[in-house]
Design a protein around this motif. Sequence first.
Motif, PDB file in Angstrom:
ATOM      1  N   ALA A  10       0.832  -1.207   0.000  1.00  0.00           N
ATOM      2  CA  ALA A  10       0.000   0.000   0.000  1.00  0.00           C
ATOM      3  C   ALA A  10       0.868   1.258   0.000  1.00  0.00           C
ATOM      4  N   ALA A  11       1.968   1.220   0.736  1.00  0.00           N
ATOM      5  CA  ALA A  11       2.871   2.373   0.783  1.00  0.00           C
ATOM      6  C   ALA A  11       3.498   2.624  -0.585  1.00  0.00           C
ATOM      7  N   VAL A  12       3.865   1.566  -1.285  1.00  0.00           N
ATOM      8  CA  VAL A  12       4.459   1.726  -2.616  1.00  0.00           C
ATOM      9  C   VAL A  12       3.432   2.305  -3.595  1.00  0.00           C
ATOM     10  N   VAL A  13       2.194   1.811  -3.528  1.00  0.00           N
ATOM     11  CA  VAL A  13       1.144   2.339  -4.417  1.00  0.00           C
ATOM     12  C   VAL A  13       0.922   3.829  -4.149  1.00  0.00           C
ATOM     13  N   LEU A  14       0.808   4.203  -2.877  1.00  0.00           N
ATOM     14  CA  LEU A  14       0.632   5.618  -2.535  1.00  0.00           C
ATOM     15  C   LEU A  14       1.835   6.458  -2.967  1.00  0.00           C
ATOM     16  N   THR A  15       3.007   5.873  -2.875  1.00  0.00           N
ATOM     17  CA  THR A  15       4.216   6.580  -3.293  1.00  0.00           C
ATOM     18  C   THR A  15       4.162   6.923  -4.774  1.00  0.00           C
ATOM     19  N   VAL A  16       3.765   5.953  -5.591  1.00  0.00           N
ATOM     20  CA  VAL A  16       3.705   6.170  -7.039  1.00  0.00           C
ATOM     21  C   VAL A  16       2.574   7.133  -7.401  1.00  0.00           C
ATOM     22  N   VAL A  17       1.380   6.917  -6.819  1.00  0.00           N
ATOM     23  CA  VAL A  17       0.217   7.746  -7.157  1.00  0.00           C
ATOM     24  C   VAL A  17       0.444   9.200  -6.771  1.00  0.00           C
ATOM     25  N   THR A  18       0.911   9.440  -5.551  1.00  0.00           N
ATOM     26  CA  THR A  18       1.151  10.821  -5.121  1.00  0.00           C
ATOM     27  C   THR A  18       2.295  11.453  -5.906  1.00  0.00           C
ATOM     28  N   GLY A  19       3.275  10.654  -6.310  1.00  0.00           N
ATOM     29  CA  GLY A  19       4.358  11.184  -7.130  1.00  0.00           C
ATOM     30  C   GLY A  19       3.855  11.673  -8.479  1.00  0.00           C
ATOM     31  N   LEU A  20       2.982  10.898  -9.113  1.00  0.00           N
ATOM     32  CA  LEU A  20       2.394  11.313 -10.385  1.00  0.00           C
ATOM     33  C   LEU A  20       1.523  12.567 -10.201  1.00  0.00           C
TER      34      LEU A  20
END
Length: 273
Positions: A237-247
């Motif tokens: 979940a942390a990795v998904v949030l990392t990518v989504v918020t980065g975009l």
Amino acid sequence: MTGVPASAAGGSSAAKGAAAGTASGAASASGAVSGASGTSGASGALSASGPSGPSGAAGADSGAKSARGGKLTAAAVNQASVWNIANLLTMLRLLLVPGFVALMLADGGYDPAWRSFAWAAFAVAMITDLFDGHLARTYNLVTDFGKIADPIADKAIMGAALICLSALGDLPWWVTGVILGRELGITLLRFVVIRYGVIPASRGGKLKTLMQGVAVGMYVLALTGWLATLRFWVMAAAVVLTVVTGLDYVRQAIVLRRQGIAERKAALEETEA
């Protein structure tokens, strides 16, 4: 001899003397008046020219010294304001980084006791990260040092934890690469578009930071069983949030840059017109 009586002659002399006395008295009175006006004029001239004299110079010098003293005092206050509670917490977080790495790698890096101590150091660093920014904004303790040191401390403790976990084989290197690449990339992106404005921190970004802290903290601990399975999903979940918020930050940066260019172009056209 004309035969003028002595009494008449005496009266005429007395009259002449009285007339002369009256004239001299008037002259004395006018002289006194002119003398008085002359004195007041002189004193007025002196009072008017007083500021440009020695006392005026002394006053100007005193004012200049006061201005310089005020600047020195303000500089001293600004210098002292660096040592506030928010910046001290940031410094503590920086100092915890080498201590965390030493505890994490002690005795080969797999001893549960040392890993527990490492988790405690990591937890303290994450807690201070939550409080120093809040204290700085609430009590007006924001300084240039804090603006630079705070993000460095955040990324230093997180980066140290991720690299240690990947070096020990507990976490895949691609996860570390994604998280650190995103953090460094967004930091550089902020500097690139800062001429057009500041990208504000979003709720998603704060949730990402919290999720990363929880996930990395669970990996630092030597967990087994269902807790080890749970930490896998928390990290996912942390990795998904990392990518989504980065975009999302990239999108905001593009919009901010376009708006800034359009505003500058409109201002230039208005000036030329």
